[in-house]
Design an enzyme around this catalytic site. Structure first.
Site, short mmCIF file in Angstrom:
data_model
loop_
_atom_site.label_atom_id
_atom_site.label_comp_id
_atom_site.label_asym_id
_atom_site.label_seq_id
_atom_site.Cartn_x
_atom_site.Cartn_y
_atom_site.Cartn_z
N ASP A 104 0.84 -1.20 0.00
CA ASP A 104 0.00 0.00 0.00
C ASP A 104 0.88 1.25 0.00
OD1 ASP A 104 -2.09 -1.76 0.42
OD2 ASP A 104 -2.11 -1.43 2.59
N1 URA Z 1 -1.12 -5.96 3.89
C1 URA Z 1 -1.60 -4.70 3.93
O1 URA Z 1 -2.61 -4.44 4.53
N2 URA Z 1 -0.92 -3.76 3.27
C2 URA Z 1 0.22 -3.98 2.60
O2 URA Z 1 0.79 -3.06 2.02
C3 URA Z 1 0.71 -5.29 2.58
C4 URA Z 1 0.01 -6.27 3.23
#
Ligand code: URA
Length: 232
Positions: A104
């Site tokens: 993310d």
């Molecule tokens: N899980 C999440 O919630 N975000 C990420 O970036 C990776 C795994």
């Protein structure tokens, strides 16, 4: 493996006889060493062949590890945000690498890139169950019941069922989470389903690889040995 002279011809360096002359003149290197033997067997997937210092083929298989900072989206292009591609030097971007899975925008840590499509698919395939370890700071405190719920396989708030995962409380509001799949916002949603909102998330390991001393925002190419160590 293929013959060096054939590879040079296929890469547009010249005809067989022209290539022979180039080799004799010491203008061709294999992994940085001058090579004059036109019958030499090479592996273009793993070796770097250059003519007058310019890398040929561009097909050499590479895997890059980035220590992603927050604020960059995992995409090859984006109209609004800066992308993780902008953190790679032009020479690596020119090798046609793609991000392996996604982190993310707010998540930091280990993100791999490769130009090897098979490897990329194996790394993100749920069937391969490649382990990924995350460090999370979160609201609330992880209890034994949460550890068990993760191990049993959580059901997220929208009904999505997750595979068994590992939750290791490190202290109040801090945990390590190991997952072997890559659903959208998975760790944040898993933690939210147990009423522990994630306030910071960092991926520390993937497929047995760790960030080591790679600083935030930096990247490096994996060695062949490291690539071979990827078990998937
Ligand atoms: N899980 C999440 O919630 N975000 C990420 O970036 C990776 C795994």
């Amino acid at each position: 493996m293929e013959r060096l002279d054939k590879f040079l011809c296929d890469s547009g360096a010249g005809t067989r006889s022209q290539v022979k002359v180039l080799l004799k003149a010491g203008r061709v290197t294999v992994d940085g060493k001058v090579e004059k033997d036109n019958g030499r067997k090479i592996d273009p997937e793993t070796q770097t062949i250059a003519l007058d210092g310019e890398v040929l083929g561009g097909k050499r298989r590479i895997v890059v590890m980035l220590n992603k900072p927050a604020g960059f989206v995992t995409a090859t292009e984006d109209a609004m945000d800066r992308t993780v591609m902008e953190l790679l030097p032009v020479s690596l971007r020119a090798m046609d690498v793609k991000p392996v899975g996604r982190l993310d925008k707010a998540t930091e840590g280990l993100l791999l890139f490769t130009n090897d499509g098979d490897l990329l698919h194996r790394l993100i395939s749920p069937k391969k169950e490649v382990p990924k370890v995350y460090y999370a700071r979160h609201e609330g405190e992880a209890a034994e019941a949460d550890v068990q719920a993760f191990a049993d396989g959580l059901t997220l708030r929208d009904g999505t069922v997750c595979r068994s995962a590992k939750l290791e409380p490190l202290g109040p509001g801090e945990s390590l989470i190991t997952v072997c799949e890559g659903k959208y916002h998975q760790v944040r949603r898993m933690m939210a389903s147990r009423n522990m909102t994630v306030t910071y998330l960092e991926r520390r390991q993937e497929a047995g690889l760790t960030l080591g001393d790679l600083s935030r925002g930096s990247c490096r190419e994996l060695t062949e040995e490291e690539i071979r160590s990827i078990d998937c």
